[in-house]
Design an enzyme around this catalytic site. Structure first.
Site, PDB file in Angstrom:
ATOM      1  CG  ASP A 195      -1.837  -1.234   1.216  1.00 55.56           C
ATOM      2  OD1 ASP A 195      -2.381  -1.556   0.145  1.00 55.56           O
ATOM      3  OD2 ASP A 195      -1.973  -1.880   2.272  1.00 55.56           O
ATOM      4  CG  HIS A 222      -3.533  -5.258   2.628  1.00 51.88           C
ATOM      5  ND1 HIS A 222      -2.982  -4.361   1.734  1.00 51.88           N
ATOM      6  CD2 HIS A 222      -3.676  -6.409   1.935  1.00 51.88           C
ATOM      7  CE1 HIS A 222      -2.790  -4.942   0.576  1.00 51.88           C
ATOM      8  NE2 HIS A 222      -3.204  -6.190   0.661  1.00 51.88           N
TER       9      HIS A 222
HETATM   10  N1  LIG Z   1      -0.370  -8.484   1.898  1.00 55.28           N
HETATM   11  C1  LIG Z   1      -0.428  -8.063   0.654  1.00 55.28           C
HETATM   12  O1  LIG Z   1      -0.229  -6.896   0.364  1.00 55.28           O
HETATM   13  C2  LIG Z   1      -0.699  -9.046  -0.455  1.00 55.28           C
HETATM   14  C3  LIG Z   1      -0.425  -8.693  -1.787  1.00 55.28           C
HETATM   15  C4  LIG Z   1      -0.639  -9.626  -2.784  1.00 55.28           C
HETATM   16  C5  LIG Z   1      -1.147 -10.882  -2.468  1.00 55.28           C
HETATM   17  N2  LIG Z   1      -1.413 -11.190  -1.182  1.00 55.28           N
HETATM   18  C6  LIG Z   1      -1.921 -12.513  -0.809  1.00 55.28           C
HETATM   19  O2  LIG Z   1      -0.849 -13.450  -0.815  1.00 55.28           O
HETATM   20  C7  LIG Z   1      -1.365 -14.767  -1.007  1.00 55.28           C
HETATM   21  C8  LIG Z   1      -0.570 -15.502  -2.067  1.00 55.28           C
HETATM   22  O3  LIG Z   1      -0.712 -14.897  -3.311  1.00 55.28           O
HETATM   23  P1  LIG Z   1      -0.011 -15.527  -4.625  1.00 55.28           P
HETATM   24  O4  LIG Z   1      -0.346 -14.641  -5.745  1.00 55.28           O
HETATM   25  O5  LIG Z   1       1.413 -15.833  -4.337  1.00 55.28           O
HETATM   26  O6  LIG Z   1      -0.826 -16.895  -4.749  1.00 55.28           O
HETATM   27  P2  LIG Z   1      -0.382 -18.237  -5.506  1.00 55.28           P
HETATM   28  O7  LIG Z   1      -1.574 -19.097  -5.617  1.00 55.28           O
HETATM   29  O8  LIG Z   1       0.367 -17.899  -6.744  1.00 55.28           O
HETATM   30  O9  LIG Z   1       0.659 -18.886  -4.503  1.00 55.28           O
HETATM   31  C9  LIG Z   1       0.299 -19.331  -3.235  1.00 55.28           C
HETATM   32  C10 LIG Z   1       1.202 -20.485  -2.874  1.00 55.28           C
HETATM   33  O10 LIG Z   1       0.798 -20.952  -1.586  1.00 55.28           O
HETATM   34  C11 LIG Z   1       0.954 -22.349  -1.592  1.00 55.28           C
HETATM   35  N3  LIG Z   1       0.194 -22.973  -0.526  1.00 55.28           N
HETATM   36  C12 LIG Z   1      -1.125 -23.266  -0.468  1.00 55.28           C
HETATM   37  N4  LIG Z   1      -1.412 -23.902   0.683  1.00 55.28           N
HETATM   38  C13 LIG Z   1      -0.249 -23.979   1.371  1.00 55.28           C
HETATM   39  C14 LIG Z   1       0.109 -24.515   2.635  1.00 55.28           C
HETATM   40  N5  LIG Z   1      -0.784 -25.087   3.421  1.00 55.28           N
HETATM   41  N6  LIG Z   1       1.396 -24.427   3.006  1.00 55.28           N
HETATM   42  C15 LIG Z   1       2.313 -23.837   2.219  1.00 55.28           C
HETATM   43  N7  LIG Z   1       2.038 -23.319   1.018  1.00 55.28           N
HETATM   44  C16 LIG Z   1       0.771 -23.388   0.608  1.00 55.28           C
HETATM   45  C17 LIG Z   1       0.477 -22.773  -2.978  1.00 55.28           C
HETATM   46  O11 LIG Z   1       0.921 -24.079  -3.298  1.00 55.28           O
HETATM   47  C18 LIG Z   1       1.099 -21.688  -3.827  1.00 55.28           C
HETATM   48  O12 LIG Z   1       2.377 -22.057  -4.296  1.00 55.28           O
HETATM   49  C19 LIG Z   1      -2.840 -14.573  -1.356  1.00 55.28           C
HETATM   50  O13 LIG Z   1      -3.628 -14.808  -0.231  1.00 55.28           O
HETATM   51  C20 LIG Z   1      -2.919 -13.109  -1.751  1.00 55.28           C
HETATM   52  O14 LIG Z   1      -4.205 -12.574  -1.579  1.00 55.28           O
HETATM   53  C21 LIG Z   1      -1.202 -10.304  -0.170  1.00 55.28           C
HETATM   54  O1  LIG Z   2      -5.661  -7.315  -4.049  1.00 58.24           O
HETATM   55  C1  LIG Z   2      -5.358  -8.440  -3.683  1.00 58.24           C
HETATM   56  O2  LIG Z   2      -6.190  -9.354  -3.579  1.00 58.24           O
HETATM   57  C2  LIG Z   2      -3.926  -8.769  -3.397  1.00 58.24           C
HETATM   58  C3  LIG Z   2      -3.261  -7.789  -2.492  1.00 58.24           C
HETATM   59  O3  LIG Z   2      -3.909  -7.656  -1.271  1.00 58.24           O
HETATM   60  C4  LIG Z   2      -3.011  -6.448  -3.129  1.00 58.24           C
HETATM   61  O4  LIG Z   2      -3.233  -5.428  -2.493  1.00 58.24           O
HETATM   62  O5  LIG Z   2      -2.543  -6.435  -4.286  1.00 58.24           O
END
Ligand SMILES: NC(=O)c1ccc[n+]([C@@H]2O[C@H](COP(=O)([O-])OP(=O)(O)OC[C@H]3O[C@@H](n4cnc5c(N)ncnc54)[C@H](O)[C@@H]3O)[C@@H](O)[C@H]2O)c1
Ligand SMILES: O=C(O)C[C@H](O)C(=O)O
Length: 358
Positions: A195, A222
């Protein structure tokens, strides 16, 4: 054998142990084995970092960036899929950190033992039309299981929670640690850096500045209206028209949705998130290292409002969070935004707490 001979023998031993094929039944265990009893040969002095969810859209570029961080000596990559390939790939980078991969629940404990910092991007991402809260059903359980592992194997580690909905997953982590008797609020941090990264970029665009020279505090949480940029506190000091404030606030609050829609079903922000997560992890490591003046926004246990968790500027140090900075003066627009943010945050926090205690 002389000194040169000893060294050559040791080198041959390392080559041989790499080339010797393990028995098929042990293939996975040997090729991925890490854990506390495996010394990191040739590792640079530094911190031990684990990424849980390391094969994912965020996990892979984050692993790459952490492998480049000179403060990291050991990097553990854990996921339920694909860690052998990701680990082999990253391990060929000629940077200091020793990389080890861990696949599936039976290897979670080895992945976590001895870690100083655990970064959690495990879980499903949004598709168009979903809110972050729609991810709760699946991600809440994933975060709970992983945090149970942290409580058991590295209770003193700093934990960076990325998995959404962060507004609920951080309270879930806290409840898990409380149940295990290991909770230290100074060591649990929800990652809201993206953010701030977005706010700096969008504000710099409007002001015609280099985004690296801009710093916008983003408080609250967030998700949607809980993301509250403090445009009255931008550094360098500046002023905006009411149209600019409205445009910037909406764009920063919807930054995640902007990416989800552009990816059209293929996930959410991964590359900018890996950048943001690596930046935040680096700040945590520099704090652990004893560097002074490390301040980042993060969603943490907090008393700056009446809510038990809130994102604001925190000062990082040798034990994690050393100080939660006050919010500073808010203008009327920001005060109204804060009230909206608090209402939604209270529900998300309660949902997380209830999930662990049901
Ligand atoms: N905080 C933030 O600002 C922010 C920003 C972007 C995404 N996110 C969040 O981050 C998370 C991941 O996003 P992504 O794009 O990498 O998703 P993705 O699906 O590409 O990757 C997630 C990974 O988690 C793994 N996984 C699932 N269950 C698991 C477990 N029990 N133990 C270990 N690994 C496990 C999957 O196998 C996969 O490789 C999502 O929840 C997304 O919303 C948060
Ligand atoms: O928007 C989402 O679901 C992923 C993450 O929280 C973001 O801010 O990009």
């Amino acid at each position: 054998m002389g000194q040169g001979g000893d060294a050559a023998a040791r080198r041959m031993g390392r080559i041989a142990s790499h080339l010797r094929p393990p028995p098929a039944s042990q293939m996975e265990e040997v090729s991925l084995l890490g854990g506390s009893n495996c010394r990191a040969k040739g590792a640079a002095p530094g911190f031990k970092v684990a990424i849980l969810g390391a094969s994912g859209g965020i996990g892979q570029p984050l692993a790459l960036l952490m492998k480049m961080n000179p403060l990291v000596s050991v990097l553990h990559l854990y996921d339920v899929v694909n860690t052998p390939g990701v680990t082999a790939d990253i391990s060929h980078m000629n940077t200091g950190a020793v990389v080890r991969g861990f696949l599936g629940q039976p290897q979670l404990e080895n992945a976590l033992t001895g870690m100083d910092l655990v970064i959690i991007p495990a879980g499903i991402p949004r598709k168009p039309g979903m809110t972050r809260d729609d991810l709760f059903k699946i991600n809440a359980g994933i975060v709970r299981t992983l945090c149970e592992g942290v409580a058991k194997c590295c209770p003193k580690a700093i934990v960076n929670v990325i998995s959404n909905p962060v507004n609920s997953t951080v309270p879930i982590a806290a409840e898990v640690f409380k149940k295990a008797g290991t909770y230290d609020p100074k060591r649990l941090l929800g990652v809201t850096t993206l953010d701030v990264v977005r706010a700096n970029t969008f504000v710099a665009e409007v002001l015609g500045l280099d985004p690296r020279d801009v710093n916008v505090p983003v408080i609250g949480g967030h998700a949607g209206v809980t993301i509250l940029p403090l445009l009255s506190q931008v550094n360098p000091p500046c002023s905006f028209t009411s149209e600019e404030i409205s445009y910037l606030t909406t764009r920063i609050q919807n930054g995640g949705t902007e990416v989800v829609e552009a990816k059209a079903g293929a996930g959410s922000a991964t590359l900018s998130m890996a950048y943001a997560a690596a930046k935040f992890a680096d700040a945590c490591l520099r704090g652990l290292h004893g560097d002074a003046g490390i301040v980042e926004c993060s969603y943490v246990a907090s008393q700056v409002t009446e809510l038990p968790f809130f994102a604001s500027k925190v000062r990082l140090g040798r034990c994690g969070i050393e100080e939660i900075l006050s919010l500073g003066p808010l203008n009327e627009f920001e005060r109204a935004g804060l009230e909206k943010a608090k209402k939604e945050l209270a529900e998300s926090i309660q949902k997380g707490v209830a999930f662990v205690n049901k």
